[in-house]
Design a protein around this motif. Structure first.
Motif, PDB file in Angstrom:
ATOM      1  N   ILE A  70       0.833  -1.206   0.000  1.00  0.00           N
ATOM      2  CA  ILE A  70       0.000   0.000   0.000  1.00  0.00           C
ATOM      3  C   ILE A  70       0.873   1.263   0.000  1.00  0.00           C
ATOM      4  O   ILE A  70       0.573   2.252   0.669  1.00  0.00           O
ATOM      5  N   ARG A  71       1.947   1.198  -0.771  1.00  0.00           N
ATOM      6  CA  ARG A  71       2.868   2.334  -0.822  1.00  0.00           C
ATOM      7  C   ARG A  71       2.151   3.622  -1.212  1.00  0.00           C
ATOM      8  O   ARG A  71       1.369   3.647  -2.151  1.00  0.00           O
ATOM      9  N   ASN A  72       2.479   4.714  -0.511  1.00  0.00           N
ATOM     10  CA  ASN A  72       2.000   6.033  -0.909  1.00  0.00           C
ATOM     11  C   ASN A  72       2.868   6.603  -2.032  1.00  0.00           C
ATOM     12  O   ASN A  72       2.358   7.200  -2.972  1.00  0.00           O
ATOM     13  N   THR A  73       4.190   6.429  -1.912  1.00  0.00           N
ATOM     14  CA  THR A  73       5.091   6.718  -3.027  1.00  0.00           C
ATOM     15  C   THR A  73       5.387   5.392  -3.713  1.00  0.00           C
ATOM     16  O   THR A  73       6.028   4.515  -3.147  1.00  0.00           O
ATOM     17  N   ILE A  74       4.901   5.252  -4.915  1.00  0.00           N
ATOM     18  CA  ILE A  74       5.014   3.985  -5.633  1.00  0.00           C
ATOM     19  C   ILE A  74       6.402   3.820  -6.247  1.00  0.00           C
ATOM     20  O   ILE A  74       6.956   2.721  -6.272  1.00  0.00           O
ATOM     21  N   TYR A  75       6.974   4.939  -6.683  1.00  0.00           N
ATOM     22  CA  TYR A  75       8.309   4.858  -7.302  1.00  0.00           C
ATOM     23  C   TYR A  75       8.987   6.207  -7.183  1.00  0.00           C
ATOM     24  O   TYR A  75       8.342   7.265  -7.276  1.00  0.00           O
ATOM     25  N   TRP A  76      10.293   6.159  -6.955  1.00  0.00           N
ATOM     26  CA  TRP A  76      11.105   7.384  -6.890  1.00  0.00           C
ATOM     27  C   TRP A  76      12.449   7.097  -7.536  1.00  0.00           C
ATOM     28  O   TRP A  76      13.088   6.092  -7.258  1.00  0.00           O
ATOM     29  N   ASN A  77      12.851   7.983  -8.444  1.00  0.00           N
ATOM     30  CA  ASN A  77      14.150   7.851  -9.097  1.00  0.00           C
ATOM     31  C   ASN A  77      14.758   9.245  -9.235  1.00  0.00           C
ATOM     32  O   ASN A  77      14.236  10.087  -9.964  1.00  0.00           O
ATOM     33  N   PRO A  78      15.869   9.510  -8.515  1.00  0.00           N
ATOM     34  CA  PRO A  78      16.438  10.861  -8.551  1.00  0.00           C
ATOM     35  C   PRO A  78      17.240  11.178  -9.800  1.00  0.00           C
ATOM     36  O   PRO A  78      17.579  12.343 -10.019  1.00  0.00           O
ATOM     37  N   TYR A  79      17.558  10.173 -10.608  1.00  0.00           N
ATOM     38  CA  TYR A  79      18.388  10.431 -11.786  1.00  0.00           C
ATOM     39  C   TYR A  79      17.744   9.842 -13.039  1.00  0.00           C
ATOM     40  O   TYR A  79      17.931   8.670 -13.369  1.00  0.00           O
ATOM     41  N   ILE A  80      16.978  10.670 -13.706  1.00  0.00           N
ATOM     42  CA  ILE A  80      16.420  10.340 -15.013  1.00  0.00           C
ATOM     43  C   ILE A  80      17.145  11.227 -16.018  1.00  0.00           C
ATOM     44  O   ILE A  80      16.937  12.448 -16.046  1.00  0.00           O
ATOM     45  N   GLN A  81      18.017  10.637 -16.824  1.00  0.00           N
ATOM     46  CA  GLN A  81      18.817  11.409 -17.764  1.00  0.00           C
ATOM     47  C   GLN A  81      18.693  10.823 -19.166  1.00  0.00           C
ATOM     48  O   GLN A  81      19.174   9.713 -19.422  1.00  0.00           O
ATOM     49  N   PRO A  82      18.013  11.548 -20.069  1.00  0.00           N
ATOM     50  CA  PRO A  82      17.865  11.053 -21.439  1.00  0.00           C
ATOM     51  C   PRO A  82      19.220  10.795 -22.092  1.00  0.00           C
ATOM     52  O   PRO A  82      20.219  11.457 -21.788  1.00  0.00           O
ATOM     53  N   ASP A  83      19.251   9.813 -22.997  1.00  0.00           N
ATOM     54  CA  ASP A  83      20.499   9.450 -23.670  1.00  0.00           C
ATOM     55  C   ASP A  83      20.756  10.369 -24.863  1.00  0.00           C
ATOM     56  O   ASP A  83      20.124  11.419 -25.006  1.00  0.00           O
ATOM     57  N   THR A  84      21.673   9.981 -25.715  1.00  0.00           N
ATOM     58  CA  THR A  84      22.058  10.832 -26.852  1.00  0.00           C
ATOM     59  C   THR A  84      20.930  11.020 -27.862  1.00  0.00           C
ATOM     60  O   THR A  84      20.994  11.913 -28.702  1.00  0.00           O
ATOM     61  N   THR A  85      19.892  10.187 -27.764  1.00  0.00           N
ATOM     62  CA  THR A  85      18.728  10.365 -28.638  1.00  0.00           C
ATOM     63  C   THR A  85      17.680  11.261 -28.001  1.00  0.00           C
ATOM     64  O   THR A  85      16.628  11.509 -28.590  1.00  0.00           O
ATOM     65  N   GLY A  86      17.933  11.712 -26.762  1.00  0.00           N
ATOM     66  CA  GLY A  86      16.963  12.538 -26.049  1.00  0.00           C
ATOM     67  C   GLY A  86      15.867  11.726 -25.395  1.00  0.00           C
ATOM     68  O   GLY A  86      14.839  12.289 -24.991  1.00  0.00           O
ATOM     69  N   GLN A  87      16.055  10.403 -25.251  1.00  0.00           N
ATOM     70  CA  GLN A  87      15.004   9.555 -24.696  1.00  0.00           C
ATOM     71  C   GLN A  87      15.561   8.623 -23.626  1.00  0.00           C
ATOM     72  O   GLN A  87      16.764   8.327 -23.587  1.00  0.00           O
ATOM     73  N   VAL A  88      14.680   8.166 -22.759  1.00  0.00           N
ATOM     74  CA  VAL A  88      15.021   7.170 -21.753  1.00  0.00           C
ATOM     75  C   VAL A  88      13.724   6.465 -21.350  1.00  0.00           C
ATOM     76  O   VAL A  88      12.645   7.057 -21.359  1.00  0.00           O
ATOM     77  N   THR A  89      13.836   5.192 -21.012  1.00  0.00           N
ATOM     78  CA  THR A  89      12.678   4.390 -20.595  1.00  0.00           C
ATOM     79  C   THR A  89      12.881   3.935 -19.158  1.00  0.00           C
ATOM     80  O   THR A  89      13.970   3.488 -18.779  1.00  0.00           O
ATOM     81  N   VAL A  90      11.826   4.044 -18.365  1.00  0.00           N
ATOM     82  CA  VAL A  90      11.854   3.668 -16.949  1.00  0.00           C
ATOM     83  C   VAL A  90      10.677   2.745 -16.684  1.00  0.00           C
ATOM     84  O   VAL A  90       9.575   2.946 -17.220  1.00  0.00           O
ATOM     85  N   SER A  91      10.888   1.724 -15.843  1.00  0.00           N
ATOM     86  CA  SER A  91       9.789   0.815 -15.513  1.00  0.00           C
ATOM     87  C   SER A  91       9.760   0.531 -14.018  1.00  0.00           C
ATOM     88  O   SER A  91      10.773   0.612 -13.330  1.00  0.00           O
ATOM     89  N   TYR A  92       8.561   0.186 -13.530  1.00  0.00           N
ATOM     90  CA  TYR A  92       8.345  -0.151 -12.116  1.00  0.00           C
ATOM     91  C   TYR A  92       6.999  -0.887 -12.044  1.00  0.00           C
ATOM     92  O   TYR A  92       6.314  -1.069 -13.062  1.00  0.00           O
ATOM     93  N   TYR A  93       6.600  -1.295 -10.830  1.00  0.00           N
ATOM     94  CA  TYR A  93       5.363  -2.049 -10.652  1.00  0.00           C
ATOM     95  C   TYR A  93       4.405  -1.308  -9.741  1.00  0.00           C
ATOM     96  O   TYR A  93       4.819  -0.680  -8.754  1.00  0.00           O
ATOM     97  N   ASN A  94       3.124  -1.389 -10.092  1.00  0.00           N
ATOM     98  CA  ASN A  94       2.099  -0.754  -9.266  1.00  0.00           C
ATOM     99  C   ASN A  94       1.949  -1.468  -7.925  1.00  0.00           C
ATOM    100  O   ASN A  94       2.401  -2.609  -7.750  1.00  0.00           O
ATOM    101  N   SER A  95       1.268  -0.812  -7.010  1.00  0.00           N
ATOM    102  CA  SER A  95       0.982  -1.400  -5.698  1.00  0.00           C
ATOM    103  C   SER A  95      -0.330  -2.178  -5.762  1.00  0.00           C
ATOM    104  O   SER A  95      -0.867  -2.433  -6.846  1.00  0.00           O
ATOM    105  N   ASP A  96      -0.861  -2.518  -4.583  1.00  0.00           N
ATOM    106  CA  ASP A  96      -2.134  -3.236  -4.518  1.00  0.00           C
ATOM    107  C   ASP A  96      -3.337  -2.303  -4.521  1.00  0.00           C
ATOM    108  O   ASP A  96      -4.481  -2.768  -4.465  1.00  0.00           O
ATOM    109  N   VAL A  97      -3.110  -1.008  -4.566  1.00  0.00           N
ATOM    110  CA  VAL A  97      -4.187  -0.035  -4.428  1.00  0.00           C
ATOM    111  C   VAL A  97      -4.742   0.335  -5.795  1.00  0.00           C
ATOM    112  O   VAL A  97      -4.004   0.771  -6.680  1.00  0.00           O
TER     113      VAL A  97
END
Length: 797
Positions: free
Chosen positions: A738-765
């Motif tokens: 029952i996480r209130n913060t489902i995901y946190w990532n302090p470093y999201i930095q797009p690559d040389t194409t200007g893009q980046v993909t991030v994945s995580y899983y939802n909670s039970d809520v």
């Protein structure tokens, strides 16, 4: 490095104002600091996560200046309860705080504060501050009596430019607020003292509005208003000056039209008065010029193309430099870069994998460079990310430059808000009229009171035992052990007996050993070290708007409790969420060891003293009894090879000091007889080491000669990694998520194409989920991108 070269060339206006040469000012290296947190409200026992940004104040570009950032949590009682030392690299850093009741965290409204030692030279106005609410879900929130129940409100009136002048039409802005700082909606009229209505008053945004008034000389004007509850009050307007100048600004198609107005009486008394106009942004003058005024109305278009984005400050002065009118404006810019975050689906199931696609590109489609932080939160929880709350754009362009609390600052930077620039102008006419942080360029003393910290520093002094005079030209040996690795460095004391080990880099706890050695390989004098960190500045935190106990906080508590009840999770502060049930590698803010720890590894012999051994009459009989191979003669001890090096709580002491101890003072005794163990002490330990550790509460003789120093140090905060379960790679746990913060990532930095993909899983809520990405480009453009998706319950759950 001073980044003056990054600023645009000062602009001289030649319009109807004559050309005037501006002097290039000396620009100090001022830092702006911003923290992006995962949320604004928390429960006791949760974790607060943050990403830190440090920028050059005049361009907002990331600034690799200070590398030591202090992040503090200040309680409602104005006490620092948590202090992190965060390592900054190229203007970026991150960390976290465990909001544990065992650390003294209780329910209330706290202030999160961040600053560098260097920023202290410019005062606490240049610190980053942000209020957060902490709720104890085990206790009922007592909702404070809302001050609006008594219908007490205040209204302030602000003539545009500063003053009313008789016979000159002027815009008068107003701001109505309740005692708790929340905006008040009002309507009413402006009338003369005789009762004649001359203007109408209506709130346009957040308790603010404006009306036009042409005051007559000698007349008194009254604002008579009524709030939404029917409570009527009256306020007297400022008296109009018989002569003077006003300044007004009108926005039209992205341009600022500036009008300087006066009356015939002023022109007659000051024919051809030479007036000077300047436009300043963040303390730097970009536009200035002067012109004799011969008409009662003089207008021109402000050349704002070379002005930086943000608040600018217009000032009208006479030939003697006396200010006559001031006005704040906001210079908006179209950014040639956009940040977009997208989800791979619109709806998901609980515990389903989510894939986010981030794209950072210029308007022409070219990849851009920047650093961002990502927060994913349960949208049903109040205090998660709100489009109206503070964000990196509102902070850099507005809140860091204007004093006082800004209500719903994010709304002024919401692209969906078509009225945001008009609303911003109202804010600057009212709150900006009262005070403005960057009225003057910040100045740095020739000898700054606070040093620039490029990294951690270990320093100290070696002085003589008699007279406390310094001992120069003596080698200081440093051995620093951290996480199984050792660092050895030598420095030499200067003429003042001072030594400094610069640019020391380590995280978490480390063991420090300092010894001194003259040219004859002898230790001498008294060795001491300074504190690694400056003491925390006294907080200036005073709760004007007490959030805790508000309906918003009550709603947060109710939402959290509802999840606990639905999923049958006990309301225990430190075990309330899935992420806290998982054993993690390090405990937050672990206390530094008191020094009673072996600094040389495993001793040959160790003895824990009990009350039985403390009954001996003196220290020498005691030692001969408990330490094998040790012999005593009078007031001296020795091993087979000779007299050992004696350490007391890690510091080298003489045999005379040993004689002052009592068996009741001792907690543990260790010995080293092999040369490898004593090698860290050099030739002084050739005959072995006798190490004694005192009991808690022992003070001893403060005049003891300490030829060496052994202690535990805490370096940079060793930030934890956000825990989020991966349901496709681990056993399907039955523990509720029952996480209130489902995901946190302090470093999201797009690559040389200007893009980046991030994945995580939802909670039970099953609830809406907010995704917020914010950060800054390498050119200093702060950006925010948001998206929301739905999570539906899986059938059968």
């Amino acid at each position: 490095m001073n980044q003056l070269k990054l600023l645009t060339t000062l602009l001289l206006i030649c319009l109807q104002f004559g050309e005037s040469q501006a002097q290039t000012p000396t620009i100090p290296d001022v830092e702006k600091i911003y923290l992006h947190t995962d949320r604004d409200q928390y429960a006791v026992g949760e974790d607060l996560w943050y990403k830190a940004y440090t920028t050059y104040a005049y361009t907002n570009a990331l600034f690799d200046h200070s590398r030591v950032l202090y992040v503090e949590l200040i309680s409602p009682a104005s006490e620092v309860v948590v202090r992190n030392v965060t390592h900054m690299q190229l203007g970026l850093g991150h960390g976290d705080m465990a909001l544990l009741d065992t650390l003294g965290i209780e329910a209330g409204t706290y202030q999160l504060r961040a600053y560098t030692n260097w920023s202290r030279n410019f005062g606490q106005d240049y610190f980053f501050t942000k209020e957060i609410d902490i709720v104890d879900v085990r206790e009922e929130v007592e909702v404070a009596t809302n001050t609006t129940d008594n219908f007490l409100y205040d209204m302030e009136l602000f003539p545009e430019g500063g003053s009313l002048v008789a016979g000159v039409a002027s815009q008068v802005a107003f701001k109505a607020t309740y005692a708790n700082g929340k905006p008040c909606k009002v309507s009413g009229i402006v009338k003369t003292l005789e009762g004649e209505q001359v203007a109408e008053i209506t709130t346009l945004h957040a308790g603010m509005g404006s009306f036009v008034l042409t005051p007559e000389a000698g007349k008194v004007y009254i604002a008579q208003v009524t709030d939404q509850h029917g409570n009527q009050q009256e306020w007297k307007l400022p008296e109009a000056l018989p002569t003077g100048y006003t300044m007004s600004v009108m926005q039209h198609k992205g341009k600022h039209i500036v009008s300087i107005k006066t009356n015939a009486e002023t022109l007659a008394a000051n024919p051809g008065q030479l007036m000077a106009m300047s436009c300043t942004s963040r303390g730097i003058t970009y536009v200035e010029g002067q012109q004799p005024l011969s008409t009662i109305n003089h207008s021109f278009i402000l050349p704002s193309s070379d002005l930086p984005e943000g608040i600018a400050f217009l000032t009208l002065r006479d030939a003697d430099g006396r200010p006559h009118a001031e006005r704040l404006i906001y210079v908006a810019k179209e950014h040639d870069v956009s940040l977009v975050v997208r989800t791979d689906q619109q709806t998901y199931a609980t515990r389903e994998k989510v894939q986010l696609n981030v794209e950072l590109k210029t308007n022409g489609g070219t990849p851009a460079v920047g650093s961002f932080s990502l927060s994913v939160t349960d949208a049903n929880i109040p205090g998660t990310v709100d489009v109206h709350e503070m964000n990196i754009a509102s902070y850099f362009f507005l809140q860091s430059e204007i004093k006082g609390s800004v209500y719903n600052p994010g709304s002024y930077f919401d692209p969906e808000n078509e009225q945001r620039l008009q609303q911003m102008d109202l804010l600057l006419l009212t709150q900006g009229w009262r005070d403005f942080l960057w009225k003057k360029l910040p100045t740095l003393p020739e000898l700054p009171a606070y040093d620039l910290e490029r990294d951690l520093q270990i320093s100290g002094r070696l002085k003589r035992l008699i007279g406390n005079s310094p001992i120069p030209d003596t080698k200081i040996n440093m051995l620093l052990t951290n996480k199984g690795k050792s660092l050895t460095i030598d420095e030499t004391t200067d003429e003042n007996g001072r030594f400094v080990f610069d640019d020391v880099m380590f995280k978490g706890n480390a063991t420090l050993l300092l010894t001194n050695q003259d040219k004859y390989n002898r230790a001498k004098g008294h060795l001491s070290i300074d504190s690694m960190y400056a003491p925390s500045p006294k907080p200036q935190y005073r709760l004007i708007d007490q959030n805790y106990g508000s309906t918003e906080v009550e709603g947060f508590q109710e939402a959290v409790m509802k999840k606990h009840i639905e999923f049958q999770v006990p309301l225990e502060a430190n075990t309330m969420l899935l992420e806290d049930l998982v054993v993690r590698g390090s405990k937050f803010n672990e206390e530094v060891n008191d020094g009673n720890e072996s600094i040389y590894g495993t001793p040959d012999f160790a003895f824990e003293v009990t009350d039985k051994e403390r009954r001996f009459s003196n220290i020498f009989i005691f030692l001969q009894f408990v330490v094998p191979g040790l012999t005593t003669t009078g007031k001296s001890v020795s091993f087979a090879r000779g007299k050992p090096l004696i350490l007391l709580d890690g510091a080298q002491v003489d045999m005379e000091v040993l004689a002052t101890l009592l068996p009741t003072d001792i907690d543990r005794v260790e010995t080293i007889s092999n040369s490898a163990g004593g090698a860290v002490f050099g030739s002084q330990a050739a005959n072995g080491v006798l190490a004694l550790y005192t009991r808690e509460g022992y003070t001893g003789d403060q005049s003891i000669a300490r030829h060496s120093v052994s202690t535990q140090l805490r370096g940079y905060y060793d930030a934890r990694v956000f825990y989020a379960p991966k349901y496709d790679t681990i056993a399907q746990t039955t523990e509720p998520d029952i996480r209130n913060t489902i995901y946190w990532n302090p470093y999201i930095q797009p690559d040389t194409t200007g893009q980046v993909t991030v994945s995580y899983y939802n909670s039970d809520v099953a609830a809406p989920v907010n995704v917020v990405l914010e950060g800054i480009t390498n050119t200093g453009v702060p950006l925010v991108s948001r998206v929301q998706y739905e999570v539906n319950a899986v059938e059968g759950q």
